[in-house]
Design a protein around this motif. Structure first.
Motif, short mmCIF file in Angstrom:
data_model
loop_
_atom_site.label_atom_id
_atom_site.label_comp_id
_atom_site.label_asym_id
_atom_site.label_seq_id
_atom_site.Cartn_x
_atom_site.Cartn_y
_atom_site.Cartn_z
N SER A 290 0.83 -1.21 0.00
CA SER A 290 0.00 0.00 0.00
C SER A 290 0.86 1.25 0.00
O SER A 290 0.52 2.26 -0.61
CB SER A 290 -0.91 0.02 1.23
OG SER A 290 -1.78 -1.08 1.22
N LEU A 291 1.98 1.18 0.70
CA LEU A 291 2.88 2.32 0.78
C LEU A 291 3.67 2.52 -0.52
O LEU A 291 4.06 3.64 -0.85
CB LEU A 291 3.84 2.16 1.96
CG LEU A 291 3.19 2.23 3.34
CD1 LEU A 291 4.18 1.83 4.42
CD2 LEU A 291 2.63 3.62 3.59
N LEU A 292 3.93 1.43 -1.21
CA LEU A 292 4.65 1.48 -2.49
C LEU A 292 3.76 0.83 -3.55
O LEU A 292 4.00 -0.30 -4.00
CB LEU A 292 5.98 0.73 -2.37
CG LEU A 292 6.93 1.25 -1.29
CD1 LEU A 292 8.11 0.31 -1.10
CD2 LEU A 292 7.42 2.66 -1.65
N PRO A 293 2.72 1.52 -3.99
CA PRO A 293 1.68 0.92 -4.83
C PRO A 293 2.16 0.37 -6.17
O PRO A 293 1.51 -0.52 -6.73
CB PRO A 293 0.65 2.04 -5.01
CG PRO A 293 1.32 3.29 -4.60
CD PRO A 293 2.44 2.93 -3.69
N GLU A 294 3.27 0.82 -6.68
CA GLU A 294 3.77 0.29 -7.95
C GLU A 294 4.13 -1.20 -7.83
O GLU A 294 4.16 -1.92 -8.83
CB GLU A 294 4.98 1.09 -8.44
CG GLU A 294 4.63 2.49 -8.92
CD GLU A 294 3.74 2.46 -10.16
OE1 GLU A 294 4.08 1.78 -11.14
OE2 GLU A 294 2.69 3.14 -10.13
N THR A 295 4.41 -1.66 -6.61
CA THR A 295 4.74 -3.08 -6.43
C THR A 295 3.55 -3.97 -6.76
O THR A 295 3.74 -5.13 -7.12
CB THR A 295 5.19 -3.37 -4.99
OG1 THR A 295 4.14 -3.05 -4.08
CG2 THR A 295 6.45 -2.59 -4.63
N MET A 296 2.35 -3.45 -6.65
CA MET A 296 1.16 -4.26 -6.93
C MET A 296 1.12 -4.73 -8.38
O MET A 296 0.60 -5.80 -8.67
CB MET A 296 -0.12 -3.50 -6.59
CG MET A 296 -0.35 -3.37 -5.09
SD MET A 296 -0.28 -4.94 -4.18
CE MET A 296 -1.66 -5.81 -4.89
N LYS A 297 1.70 -3.97 -9.30
CA LYS A 297 1.75 -4.40 -10.70
C LYS A 297 2.53 -5.70 -10.83
O LYS A 297 2.08 -6.65 -11.49
CB LYS A 297 2.37 -3.31 -11.58
CG LYS A 297 1.52 -2.08 -11.71
CD LYS A 297 2.23 -1.02 -12.54
CE LYS A 297 1.41 0.25 -12.59
NZ LYS A 297 2.12 1.33 -13.30
N ALA A 298 3.69 -5.75 -10.21
CA ALA A 298 4.52 -6.95 -10.28
C ALA A 298 3.84 -8.12 -9.58
O ALA A 298 3.84 -9.26 -10.08
CB ALA A 298 5.88 -6.69 -9.66
N ILE A 299 3.24 -7.85 -8.43
CA ILE A 299 2.55 -8.90 -7.68
C ILE A 299 1.39 -9.46 -8.50
O ILE A 299 1.19 -10.67 -8.57
CB ILE A 299 2.06 -8.35 -6.31
CG1 ILE A 299 3.27 -8.05 -5.42
CG2 ILE A 299 1.12 -9.34 -5.63
CD1 ILE A 299 2.93 -7.23 -4.19
#
Length: 152
Positions: free
Chosen positions: A10-19
């Motif tokens: 949530s704090l680093l929302p760009e990580t959700m793309k990879a996940i």
């Protein structure tokens, strides 16, 4: 229990793309969804990840998983509830999750049992799903993420 920080994704929302890409790829290789649910739940139990155990059990139940199988995941070897393919995937999940527990973390016999039931693409998906689950577990445990309290 209170989290140490907000969920890092949530704090680093760009990580959700990879996940999301990892999730989609692992679930697109033809492995039975129930098998992936079981693998996720077992690895999460081993790692003591409360939110993943909670959400994994709920997701499996919503997908039609039976209570007796969910209750027996931790003792899958001693129950008749799982197919040989599921047992092979669970053994692989345990071995790949407990890497530091023995000198040969994923023994050839564990891999061979899984390979007897899954093709290379499916094995890749299972391994990626185990790794993704362990990723979630480590993030949640390190930051003390609690299991949800209100599911409505």
């Amino acid at each position: 229990m209170q989290a140490r920080i907000e969920n890092p994704a949530s704090l680093l929302p760009e990580t959700m793309k990879a996940i999301n890409v990892l999730y989609q790829q692992a679930h697109s290789a033809g492995v039975e969804p129930a098998t992936l649910e079981l693998v996720h739940l077992r690895a999460s139990q081993i790692n003591g990840c409360a939110p993943c155990v909670d959400s994994g059990a709920r997701s499996a139940r919503q997908s039609g998983e039976t209570e007796e199988r969910l209750f027996a995941i931790a003792v899958w070897r001693e129950t008749p509830y799982f197919t040989e393919a599921e047992r092979a995937a669970l053994a692989l999940a345990e071995a790949a999750t407990r890497l530091a527990d023995r000198p040969d973390p994923v023994p050839d016999d564990v891999w061979a049992a899984a390979a007897a039931h899954f093709d290379d693409k499916q094995l890749a998906a299972i391994v990626l799903w185990i790794a993704t689950t362990n990723f979630f577990n480590r993030v949640n445990v390190a930051t003390a993420q609690p299991a949800p309290q209100n599911w409505g």
